[in-house]
Design a protein around this motif. Sequence first.
Motif, PDB file in Angstrom:
ATOM      1  N   ARG A 126       0.826  -1.204   0.000  1.00  0.00           N
ATOM      2  CA  ARG A 126       0.000   0.000   0.000  1.00  0.00           C
ATOM      3  C   ARG A 126       0.861   1.256   0.000  1.00  0.00           C
ATOM      4  N   LEU A 127       2.064   1.151   0.600  1.00  0.00           N
ATOM      5  CA  LEU A 127       2.960   2.303   0.621  1.00  0.00           C
ATOM      6  C   LEU A 127       3.366   2.679  -0.801  1.00  0.00           C
ATOM      7  N   ASN A 128       3.692   1.671  -1.620  1.00  0.00           N
ATOM      8  CA  ASN A 128       4.052   1.942  -3.013  1.00  0.00           C
ATOM      9  C   ASN A 128       2.900   2.587  -3.774  1.00  0.00           C
ATOM     10  N   LEU A 129       1.688   2.099  -3.556  1.00  0.00           N
ATOM     11  CA  LEU A 129       0.519   2.657  -4.221  1.00  0.00           C
ATOM     12  C   LEU A 129       0.283   4.097  -3.775  1.00  0.00           C
ATOM     13  N   THR A 130       0.431   4.348  -2.481  1.00  0.00           N
ATOM     14  CA  THR A 130       0.244   5.697  -1.953  1.00  0.00           C
ATOM     15  C   THR A 130       1.288   6.646  -2.521  1.00  0.00           C
ATOM     16  N   VAL A 131       2.547   6.209  -2.572  1.00  0.00           N
ATOM     17  CA  VAL A 131       3.616   7.045  -3.126  1.00  0.00           C
ATOM     18  C   VAL A 131       3.351   7.317  -4.609  1.00  0.00           C
ATOM     19  N   GLY A 132       2.927   6.299  -5.337  1.00  0.00           N
ATOM     20  CA  GLY A 132       2.641   6.467  -6.759  1.00  0.00           C
ATOM     21  C   GLY A 132       1.499   7.443  -7.011  1.00  0.00           C
ATOM     22  N   LEU A 133       0.434   7.317  -6.236  1.00  0.00           N
ATOM     23  CA  LEU A 133      -0.695   8.236  -6.399  1.00  0.00           C
ATOM     24  C   LEU A 133      -0.319   9.652  -5.999  1.00  0.00           C
ATOM     25  N   THR A 134       0.488   9.800  -4.954  1.00  0.00           N
ATOM     26  CA  THR A 134       0.927  11.131  -4.523  1.00  0.00           C
ATOM     27  C   THR A 134       1.773  11.784  -5.610  1.00  0.00           C
ATOM     28  N   LEU A 135       2.690  11.011  -6.190  1.00  0.00           N
ATOM     29  CA  LEU A 135       3.513  11.559  -7.275  1.00  0.00           C
ATOM     30  C   LEU A 135       2.652  11.902  -8.485  1.00  0.00           C
ATOM     31  N   GLY A 136       1.641  11.083  -8.750  1.00  0.00           N
ATOM     32  CA  GLY A 136       0.749  11.364  -9.872  1.00  0.00           C
ATOM     33  C   GLY A 136      -0.028  12.649  -9.679  1.00  0.00           C
ATOM     34  N   LEU A 137      -0.526  12.862  -8.476  1.00  0.00           N
ATOM     35  CA  LEU A 137      -1.259  14.095  -8.200  1.00  0.00           C
ATOM     36  C   LEU A 137      -0.327  15.291  -8.191  1.00  0.00           C
ATOM     37  N   ALA A 138       0.919  15.102  -7.728  1.00  0.00           N
ATOM     38  CA  ALA A 138       1.893  16.203  -7.764  1.00  0.00           C
ATOM     39  C   ALA A 138       2.216  16.564  -9.203  1.00  0.00           C
ATOM     40  N   GLY A 139       2.248  15.572 -10.082  1.00  0.00           N
ATOM     41  CA  GLY A 139       2.511  15.825 -11.492  1.00  0.00           C
ATOM     42  C   GLY A 139       1.396  16.620 -12.157  1.00  0.00           C
ATOM     43  N   GLN A 149      -5.643  19.564 -25.519  1.00  0.00           N
ATOM     44  CA  GLN A 149      -4.343  18.900 -25.542  1.00  0.00           C
ATOM     45  C   GLN A 149      -3.735  18.857 -24.147  1.00  0.00           C
ATOM     46  N   GLN A 150      -3.878  19.932 -23.374  1.00  0.00           N
ATOM     47  CA  GLN A 150      -3.365  19.946 -22.011  1.00  0.00           C
ATOM     48  C   GLN A 150      -4.060  18.887 -21.163  1.00  0.00           C
ATOM     49  N   GLY A 151      -5.391  18.782 -21.299  1.00  0.00           N
ATOM     50  CA  GLY A 151      -6.145  17.782 -20.536  1.00  0.00           C
ATOM     51  C   GLY A 151      -5.716  16.371 -20.883  1.00  0.00           C
ATOM     52  N   ILE A 152      -5.537  16.096 -22.170  1.00  0.00           N
ATOM     53  CA  ILE A 152      -5.100  14.761 -22.596  1.00  0.00           C
ATOM     54  C   ILE A 152      -3.705  14.461 -22.059  1.00  0.00           C
ATOM     55  N   THR A 153      -2.811  15.439 -22.116  1.00  0.00           N
ATOM     56  CA  THR A 153      -1.447  15.246 -21.616  1.00  0.00           C
ATOM     57  C   THR A 153      -1.444  14.974 -20.120  1.00  0.00           C
ATOM     58  N   ILE A 154      -2.185  15.774 -19.370  1.00  0.00           N
ATOM     59  CA  ILE A 154      -2.248  15.588 -17.918  1.00  0.00           C
ATOM     60  C   ILE A 154      -2.865  14.241 -17.583  1.00  0.00           C
ATOM     61  N   GLY A 155      -3.958  13.884 -18.260  1.00  0.00           N
ATOM     62  CA  GLY A 155      -4.597  12.585 -18.024  1.00  0.00           C
ATOM     63  C   GLY A 155      -3.661  11.427 -18.334  1.00  0.00           C
ATOM     64  N   SER A 156      -2.888  11.537 -19.399  1.00  0.00           N
ATOM     65  CA  SER A 156      -1.934  10.484 -19.765  1.00  0.00           C
ATOM     66  C   SER A 156      -0.843  10.330 -18.719  1.00  0.00           C
TER      67      SER A 156
END
Length: 162
Positions: free
Chosen positions: A2-15, A138-145
Amino acid sequence: MRLNLTVGLTLGLAGWALPAIAHGVTVEHRQVSAVEIEARFETGEPMANAQVLVYAPGNPTEPWQQGNTDDQGRFNFAPDVAQPGSWEVMVRQAGHGVLTTIPVADPSLENSASSPGTEAEAESNSLVSSSTGLSPVQQGITIGSVIWGFIGTALFFARGKR
């Protein structure tokens, strides 16, 4: 796990908050007896030998003049003052490009409407810049990707070895 998943989601939201880096184009123009444009990529690199199409106000479908920029991304043209209005200039190279509008005033109207502040205003507005980047879609697609990529990577590492 779960720690890996939490870190991954946090990095994704930071991105999500980080700006997308695109290879846009910037064009500047200066109007003297002729119009000089200078085309550069967002990185500052000149658009050397880029295709330039100039369209007159009365005929926006057929190029009035065609040419290429020099090694510094510069191109000069002298618009027909008998055709005042918005001249459009398209600069393209390797899938990147921009369409910019350059206003050309009727010289007979400029002389009759001159005032003490007109020359100073013209001097301060002699350099105009136009740029293009990603559209909102294009920005939305890039961010979503990017977010989808972070989530997929986090889930891949969270599954463990089997």
